[in-house]
Write a protein that holds these residues in place. Structure first.
Motif, PDB file in Angstrom:
ATOM      1  N   GLU A 239      38.145  40.836  36.919  1.00  0.00           N
ATOM      2  CA  GLU A 239      37.672  39.554  36.389  1.00  0.00           C
ATOM      3  C   GLU A 239      37.958  38.424  37.367  1.00  0.00           C
ATOM      4  OE1 GLU A 239      37.930  40.386  31.563  1.00  0.00           O
ATOM      5  OE2 GLU A 239      39.567  39.327  32.574  1.00  0.00           O
ATOM      6  N   LYS A 240      39.111  38.489  38.036  1.00  0.00           N
ATOM      7  CA  LYS A 240      39.440  37.457  39.034  1.00  0.00           C
ATOM      8  C   LYS A 240      38.517  37.555  40.247  1.00  0.00           C
ATOM      9  CE  LYS A 240      44.289  36.440  37.997  1.00  0.00           C
ATOM     10  NZ  LYS A 240      44.379  37.062  36.685  1.00  0.00           N
ATOM     11  N   PHE A 241      38.211  38.772  40.677  1.00  0.00           N
ATOM     12  CA  PHE A 241      37.254  38.931  41.769  1.00  0.00           C
ATOM     13  C   PHE A 241      35.892  38.364  41.363  1.00  0.00           C
ATOM     14  CE2 PHE A 241      39.872  42.774  43.182  1.00  0.00           C
ATOM     15  CZ  PHE A 241      40.395  42.123  44.282  1.00  0.00           C
ATOM     16  N   ARG A 242      35.446  38.732  40.184  1.00  0.00           N
ATOM     17  CA  ARG A 242      34.141  38.272  39.710  1.00  0.00           C
ATOM     18  C   ARG A 242      34.087  36.751  39.607  1.00  0.00           C
ATOM     19  NH1 ARG A 242      32.171  40.266  33.865  1.00  0.00           N
ATOM     20  NH2 ARG A 242      33.910  38.887  33.289  1.00  0.00           N
ATOM     21  N   GLY A 243      35.181  36.151  39.181  1.00  0.00           N
ATOM     22  CA  GLY A 243      35.239  34.703  39.025  1.00  0.00           C
ATOM     23  C   GLY A 243      35.683  33.968  40.269  1.00  0.00           C
ATOM     24  N   HIS A 244      35.838  34.694  41.395  1.00  0.00           N
ATOM     25  CA  HIS A 244      36.238  34.119  42.675  1.00  0.00           C
ATOM     26  C   HIS A 244      37.589  33.414  42.586  1.00  0.00           C
ATOM     27  CE1 HIS A 244      31.757  33.951  44.143  1.00  0.00           C
ATOM     28  NE2 HIS A 244      32.159  35.171  43.823  1.00  0.00           N
ATOM     29  N   GLN A 245      38.489  33.991  41.800  1.00  0.00           N
ATOM     30  CA  GLN A 245      39.831  33.429  41.658  1.00  0.00           C
ATOM     31  C   GLN A 245      40.843  34.085  42.585  1.00  0.00           C
ATOM     32  OE1 GLN A 245      39.599  34.289  37.403  1.00  0.00           O
ATOM     33  NE2 GLN A 245      40.093  32.138  36.998  1.00  0.00           N
ATOM     34  N   ARG A 246      40.498  35.245  43.136  1.00  0.00           N
ATOM     35  CA  ARG A 246      41.339  35.855  44.167  1.00  0.00           C
ATOM     36  C   ARG A 246      40.792  35.475  45.519  1.00  0.00           C
ATOM     37  NH1 ARG A 246      43.859  41.841  43.811  1.00  0.00           N
ATOM     38  NH2 ARG A 246      44.020  41.315  46.018  1.00  0.00           N
ATOM     39  N   LEU A 247      41.616  34.752  46.297  1.00  0.00           N
ATOM     40  CA  LEU A 247      41.152  34.156  47.543  1.00  0.00           C
ATOM     41  C   LEU A 247      41.701  34.859  48.772  1.00  0.00           C
ATOM     42  CD1 LEU A 247      41.640  30.410  46.493  1.00  0.00           C
ATOM     43  CD2 LEU A 247      39.596  31.816  46.258  1.00  0.00           C
ATOM     44  N   ASP A 248      42.484  35.929  48.589  1.00  0.00           N
ATOM     45  CA  ASP A 248      42.977  36.654  49.750  1.00  0.00           C
ATOM     46  C   ASP A 248      41.793  37.280  50.484  1.00  0.00           C
ATOM     47  OD1 ASP A 248      42.989  38.076  47.218  1.00  0.00           O
ATOM     48  OD2 ASP A 248      43.625  39.849  48.329  1.00  0.00           O
ATOM     49  N   PRO A 249      41.852  37.368  51.816  1.00  0.00           N
ATOM     50  CA  PRO A 249      40.686  37.830  52.599  1.00  0.00           C
ATOM     51  C   PRO A 249      40.045  39.123  52.108  1.00  0.00           C
ATOM     52  CG  PRO A 249      42.314  36.917  54.075  1.00  0.00           C
ATOM     53  CD  PRO A 249      42.938  36.918  52.701  1.00  0.00           C
ATOM     54  N   PRO A 250      40.808  40.199  51.830  1.00  0.00           N
ATOM     55  CA  PRO A 250      40.132  41.403  51.324  1.00  0.00           C
ATOM     56  C   PRO A 250      39.400  41.146  50.008  1.00  0.00           C
ATOM     57  CG  PRO A 250      42.353  41.920  52.041  1.00  0.00           C
ATOM     58  CD  PRO A 250      42.241  40.425  52.024  1.00  0.00           C
TER      59      PRO A 250
ATOM     60  N   PHE B 220      37.763  38.274  48.961  1.00  0.00           N
ATOM     61  CA  PHE B 220      36.428  37.695  49.091  1.00  0.00           C
ATOM     62  C   PHE B 220      35.550  38.465  50.068  1.00  0.00           C
ATOM     63  CE2 PHE B 220      39.001  34.867  51.935  1.00  0.00           C
ATOM     64  CZ  PHE B 220      38.339  35.078  53.147  1.00  0.00           C
ATOM     65  N   GLU B 221      36.140  39.190  51.010  1.00  0.00           N
ATOM     66  CA  GLU B 221      35.326  39.942  51.963  1.00  0.00           C
ATOM     67  C   GLU B 221      34.677  41.172  51.317  1.00  0.00           C
ATOM     68  OE1 GLU B 221      37.838  40.887  55.224  1.00  0.00           O
ATOM     69  OE2 GLU B 221      38.032  38.798  55.887  1.00  0.00           O
TER      70      GLU B 221
ATOM     71  N   LEU C 235      30.807  42.607  45.392  1.00  0.00           N
ATOM     72  CA  LEU C 235      30.688  43.841  44.620  1.00  0.00           C
ATOM     73  C   LEU C 235      30.862  43.612  43.125  1.00  0.00           C
ATOM     74  CD1 LEU C 235      32.702  46.268  46.927  1.00  0.00           C
ATOM     75  CD2 LEU C 235      30.233  46.259  46.566  1.00  0.00           C
ATOM     76  N   SER C 236      31.693  42.646  42.767  1.00  0.00           N
ATOM     77  CA  SER C 236      32.002  42.428  41.345  1.00  0.00           C
ATOM     78  C   SER C 236      31.138  41.356  40.695  1.00  0.00           C
ATOM     79  CB  SER C 236      33.482  42.036  41.195  1.00  0.00           C
ATOM     80  OG  SER C 236      33.743  40.825  41.893  1.00  0.00           O
ATOM     81  N   ARG C 237      30.338  40.687  41.484  1.00  0.00           N
ATOM     82  CA  ARG C 237      29.620  39.486  41.009  1.00  0.00           C
ATOM     83  C   ARG C 237      28.823  39.716  39.740  1.00  0.00           C
ATOM     84  NH1 ARG C 237      25.666  37.623  45.408  1.00  0.00           N
ATOM     85  NH2 ARG C 237      24.712  39.614  44.769  1.00  0.00           N
ATOM     86  N   ASP C 238      28.116  40.860  39.673  1.00  0.00           N
ATOM     87  CA  ASP C 238      27.205  41.095  38.547  1.00  0.00           C
ATOM     88  C   ASP C 238      27.735  42.125  37.548  1.00  0.00           C
ATOM     89  OD1 ASP C 238      25.189  39.308  39.486  1.00  0.00           O
ATOM     90  OD2 ASP C 238      24.575  40.807  40.953  1.00  0.00           O
ATOM     91  N   LEU C 239      28.983  42.525  37.703  1.00  0.00           N
ATOM     92  CA  LEU C 239      29.532  43.501  36.754  1.00  0.00           C
ATOM     93  C   LEU C 239      29.641  42.896  35.366  1.00  0.00           C
ATOM     94  CD1 LEU C 239      32.436  45.147  38.814  1.00  0.00           C
ATOM     95  CD2 LEU C 239      30.161  46.096  38.360  1.00  0.00           C
ATOM     96  N   THR C 240      29.267  43.657  34.362  1.00  0.00           N
ATOM     97  CA  THR C 240      29.419  43.200  32.987  1.00  0.00           C
ATOM     98  C   THR C 240      30.848  43.461  32.515  1.00  0.00           C
ATOM     99  OG1 THR C 240      28.820  45.325  32.013  1.00  0.00           O
ATOM    100  CG2 THR C 240      27.015  43.803  32.548  1.00  0.00           C
TER     101      THR C 240
END
Length: 212
Positions: free
Chosen positions: A74-85, A87-88, A93-98
């Motif tokens: 959920e943090k990846f999808r919401g762009h809340q995890r900012l460590d390089p791996p 966002f890279e 990959l998680s953007r459109d996951l339900t």
């Protein structure tokens, strides 16, 4: 040339059929693709089909707590995890996951059997064991088992650490200490209390933690 053209058209037809097969799809924008398919067709490329990644660049997910995995996805999808791996690799990959796919991915990897990871030298192993079980009392650093469990198995939102790659753990400890890349965690305060040598020791102990 005509025969080669026919072969090319036939090959494209086969590839197209494969992409439209939901059981073999890598279409992360399709909510109909099951979490198991995503895990086996996409996540496995970095984390292994059973979550026991070989490369220390990618964390092991096998046996991880589902609560932790859901939270991180959920943090990846919401762009809340900012460590390089984060966002890279994981933002896209998680953007459109339900929500259903995220829960399914967490359940899939939580059910995979962890494999024993590589051993480390005996001296570092002993030092890491002390830190894991007792912390560093002289610095008021708490023991790792207080949050992660006596067998480093993870407790709800606190992740499983047993069997995780030493190099990956050390890198994450530096992310906690030196950046705002992973918010909403008590680890920032704790990592400020640990030396590089102590980080490497406890991370090594966790990598070599016996799998029961």
């Amino acid at each position: 040339m005509k025969f080669n053209s026919i072969l090319w058209v036939a090959a494209m037809g086969v590839l197209g059929a494969g992409c439209s097969n939901l059981e073999h799809s890598r279409d992360l924008g399709n909510p109909k693709v099951s979490a198991t398919t995503i895990a086996q067709q996409v996540c496995s490329l970095c984390h292994g089909i059973d979550g026991n990644s070989v490369s220390p660049n990618f964390p092991r997910l096998s046996g991880q707590t589902p609560e932790y995995l859901v939270g991180q996805l959920e943090k990846f999808r919401g762009h809340q995890r900012l460590d390089p791996p984060g966002f890279e690799y994981m933002w896209g990959l998680s953007r459109d996951l339900t929500d259903e796919q995220i829960k399914g991915l967490a359940d899939y990897f939580a059910k995979q059997a962890p494999a024993q990871n590589a051993a480390i030298d005996a001296q570092q192993l002993a030092a890491g064991k002390v830190i894991f079980e007792n912390g560093v009392p002289s610095k008021e650093a708490p023991p790792c088992l207080a949050c992660h469990g006596p067998k480093a198995q993870g407790l709800a939102a606190f992740p499983r650490l047993a069997g995780q790659h030493q190099d990956y753990l050390v890198k994450q400890l530096h992310v906690f200490r030196e950046t705002e890349g992973r918010p909403d965690t008590p680890m920032k305060q704790i990592t400020h209390l640990l030396s590089q040598q102590e980080m490497e020791a406890v991370a090594g102990y966790l990598q070599a933690f016996p799998i029961e």
